[in-house]
Design an enzyme around this catalytic site. Structure first.
Site, PDB file in Angstrom:
ATOM      1  N   CYS A  49       0.804  -1.216   0.000  1.00  0.00           N
ATOM      2  CA  CYS A  49       0.000   0.000   0.000  1.00  0.00           C
ATOM      3  C   CYS A  49       0.840   1.270   0.000  1.00  0.00           C
ATOM      4  CB  CYS A  49      -0.961   0.013   1.183  1.00  0.00           C
ATOM      5  SG  CYS A  49      -0.140  -0.080   2.784  1.00  0.00           S
ATOM      6  N   ARG A  51       4.466   1.291  -1.017  1.00  0.00           N
ATOM      7  CA  ARG A  51       5.766   1.138  -1.668  1.00  0.00           C
ATOM      8  C   ARG A  51       5.667   0.258  -2.910  1.00  0.00           C
ATOM      9  NH1 ARG A  51       9.607   0.487   1.495  1.00  0.00           N
ATOM     10  NH2 ARG A  51       8.435   0.876   3.408  1.00  0.00           N
ATOM     11  N   HIS A  90      18.860  -2.458   2.818  1.00  0.00           N
ATOM     12  CA  HIS A  90      17.457  -2.032   2.778  1.00  0.00           C
ATOM     13  C   HIS A  90      16.517  -3.208   3.036  1.00  0.00           C
ATOM     14  CE1 HIS A  90      13.798   0.036   1.600  1.00  0.00           C
ATOM     15  NE2 HIS A  90      13.517  -0.999   0.832  1.00  0.00           N
ATOM     16  N   SER A 100       9.193   0.903   7.421  1.00  0.00           N
ATOM     17  CA  SER A 100       7.745   1.005   7.305  1.00  0.00           C
ATOM     18  C   SER A 100       7.250   2.375   7.767  1.00  0.00           C
ATOM     19  CB  SER A 100       7.060  -0.073   8.144  1.00  0.00           C
ATOM     20  OG  SER A 100       7.391  -1.361   7.671  1.00  0.00           O
ATOM     21  N   GLU A 105       6.034  -2.454  12.203  1.00  0.00           N
ATOM     22  CA  GLU A 105       4.803  -3.196  11.865  1.00  0.00           C
ATOM     23  C   GLU A 105       5.145  -4.584  11.338  1.00  0.00           C
ATOM     24  OE1 GLU A 105       3.403  -4.013   8.742  1.00  0.00           O
ATOM     25  OE2 GLU A 105       4.441  -2.785   7.263  1.00  0.00           O
ATOM     26  N   ASP A 106       4.252  -5.533  11.618  1.00  0.00           N
ATOM     27  CA  ASP A 106       4.500  -6.939  11.310  1.00  0.00           C
ATOM     28  C   ASP A 106       4.051  -7.359   9.917  1.00  0.00           C
ATOM     29  OD1 ASP A 106       5.541  -7.437  13.842  1.00  0.00           O
ATOM     30  OD2 ASP A 106       3.572  -7.847  14.701  1.00  0.00           O
ATOM     31  N   GLY A 182      -9.695  -9.158   3.390  1.00  0.00           N
ATOM     32  CA  GLY A 182      -8.401  -9.825   3.294  1.00  0.00           C
ATOM     33  C   GLY A 182      -7.636  -9.698   4.594  1.00  0.00           C
ATOM     34  N   GLU A 183      -6.310  -9.863   4.518  1.00  0.00           N
ATOM     35  CA  GLU A 183      -5.484  -9.818   5.724  1.00  0.00           C
ATOM     36  C   GLU A 183      -5.579  -8.463   6.426  1.00  0.00           C
ATOM     37  OE1 GLU A 183      -0.788 -10.478   7.017  1.00  0.00           O
ATOM     38  OE2 GLU A 183      -1.419 -10.730   4.931  1.00  0.00           O
ATOM     39  N   THR A 184      -5.534  -7.380   5.633  1.00  0.00           N
ATOM     40  CA  THR A 184      -5.617  -6.048   6.228  1.00  0.00           C
ATOM     41  C   THR A 184      -7.007  -5.809   6.819  1.00  0.00           C
ATOM     42  OG1 THR A 184      -3.999  -5.181   4.652  1.00  0.00           O
ATOM     43  CG2 THR A 184      -5.365  -3.579   5.804  1.00  0.00           C
TER      44      THR A 184
END
Length: 415
Positions: A49, A51, A90, A100, A105-106, A182-184
């Site tokens: 979302c 990058r 990186h 992030s 964040e995981d 979804g996951e988010t």
């Protein structure tokens, strides 16, 4: 020699609109396009979302990526170009949560795993990139096991909920609509339940997915086509789908606000965006996107920042191990060519010796085996110490010795 190079368009250099415009198409399409370039040996793409990152293995990889950006008409102003070592640093920092928008964040770990597996399935990766991503994911897990970098707000999804709570003051009793299961969407929904909201409604393009999530959380699932009609009863809308186009237009919002006096808060964390920016013009509507998340959870960020010293130490340790692995691989490839060359000479000379001996005597299998074993032993003993020295030089980064070996034995053109 081919090495890893990368180019990054991220929240650090670009707005959400610029990230959306940077690369068109899904990840698989971008992978196939990049792989089609003559110089590219391997490639991988990270697209989330906030990058879009493209990694290649190629001679003069940065030049390859610069030309690729020109073809795609992506402004170099918003791109960071990294060489081999910078790309490795990186990747380890990214997996550790240091790159992030929400430090620590995981979610990025799962995204990296899914995206490298997609590249492997499409067939665009090899040893170089797979080794880098495997190490990065391993380091990300170690960082979260040994530090507190991921405590408190742990994802863009939970940050969106924090933002809603910050704006409204309290989410207790509020009606919330989550678009995307979804996951988010699941992270958002679970985070919402901790706020004692009044009701949770979930919608998704695939209804069964929404039903499964809603049932597990005690919420209600509605068909995606019915979503616009649910807006009227919602206090908060958080949208996080993977749709390639707007799913909520200004007209949809205007209809939802007709005859309504209460405020409607919409937080769009999708990329590309789910909600037409023009919806912000509708009276009573407050619209936020990913860019708004940059200003939240300052206190949490300060606490997480205190953990970055230890995280950087872990990254430094693991980076040395990864770099040593690449250097050993380089030495092993040179040694393989050296041993192959020595084997060819050995076989040729053994055949000559056997032919000369056979002209005067009958050579049995035992005699032939003795000659082969002796010649092989001579080659291995002569090359034993140079092999150890070369591997040691590679781990030290002593390029001069590697170059000398190539020159002395004509293994390849000078590096």
């Amino acid at each position: 020699m081919s090495e890893i190079a990368s180019m990054l368009v991220t929240h650090r250099t670009a707005s959400i609109e610029e990230i959306e415009r940077a690369w068109h198409g899904d990840v698989e399409s971008i992978l196939k396009w990049v792989q089609s370039l003559d110089a590219v040996e391997e490639c991988a793409v990270l697209k989330t979302c906030n990058r879009v990152e493209i990694y290649v293995v190629a001679p003069r990889g940065e030049k390859v990526l610069f030309d690729l950006a020109k073809k795609a008409r992506v402004s170099s102003r918003i791109i960071d170009f990294h060489d081999h070592d910078e790309s490795l640093v990186h990747l380890l920092r990214l997996a550790s949560g240091l790159e992030s928008m929400i430090i620590g964040e995981d979610q990025i770990l799962g995204q990296m795993k899914d995206l490298i597996q997609m590249a492997m399935r499409v067939g665009t990766t090899g040893w170089m990139l797979e080794t880098a991503f495997k190490k990065a994911i391993q380091v990300g897990k170690r960082v979260r096991r040994e530090t507190h970098i991921n405590e408190r707000s742990v994802s863009v999804g939970s940050a969106a909920v924090d933002l809603a709570e910050e704006i409204l003051g309290d989410l207790k009793g509020k009606a919330v609509l989550v678009i995307g299961a979804g996951e988010t969407g699941e992270l958002i929904s679970r985070s919402l339940l901790c706020r004692e909201i009044g009701s949770l409604t979930v919608t998704n393009r695939t209804l069964s997915t929404a039903v499964c999530l809603a049932q597990s959380l005690g919420g209600e699932a509605v068909p995606f086509d019915d979503m616009p009609s649910c807006l009227h009863a919602a206090d908060v809308v958080i949208s996080a789908t993977s749709a390639p186009h707007y799913i909520l237009l200004k007209g949809d919002i205007e209809k939802a606000m007709a005859g309504r006096s209460s405020k409607l808060l919409i937080i769009d964390i999708a990329n590309p965006r789910d909600v037409d920016q023009a919806a912000a013009e509708v009276p009573g509507v407050e619209l936020h996107n990913i860019d708004s998340l940059k200003n939240i959870s300052r206190e949490n960020m300060m606490q997480r920042m205190a953990e970055t010293v230890r995280v950087e130490e872990i990254i430094s340790e693991e980076l040395q191990l990864l770099q040593a692995k690449y250097k050993r691989k380089e030495a092993e490839e040179l040694l393989a060519r050296l041993y192959f060359q020595a084997e060819q000479i050995k076989d040729q000379e053994v055949r000559k010796a056997m032919n000369k001996l056979s002209a005067r005597h009958t050579l049995g299998e035992i005699e032939q085996q003795v000659l082969c074993d002796m010649s092989r032993s001579i080659v291995n003993k002569i090359l034993s110490q140079p092999t150890k020295s070369l591997k040691s030089a590679a781990e030290r980064g002593d390029v001069q010795i590697l170059n000398s070996l190539c020159e002395l034995f004509r293994l390849e053109e000078k590096r």
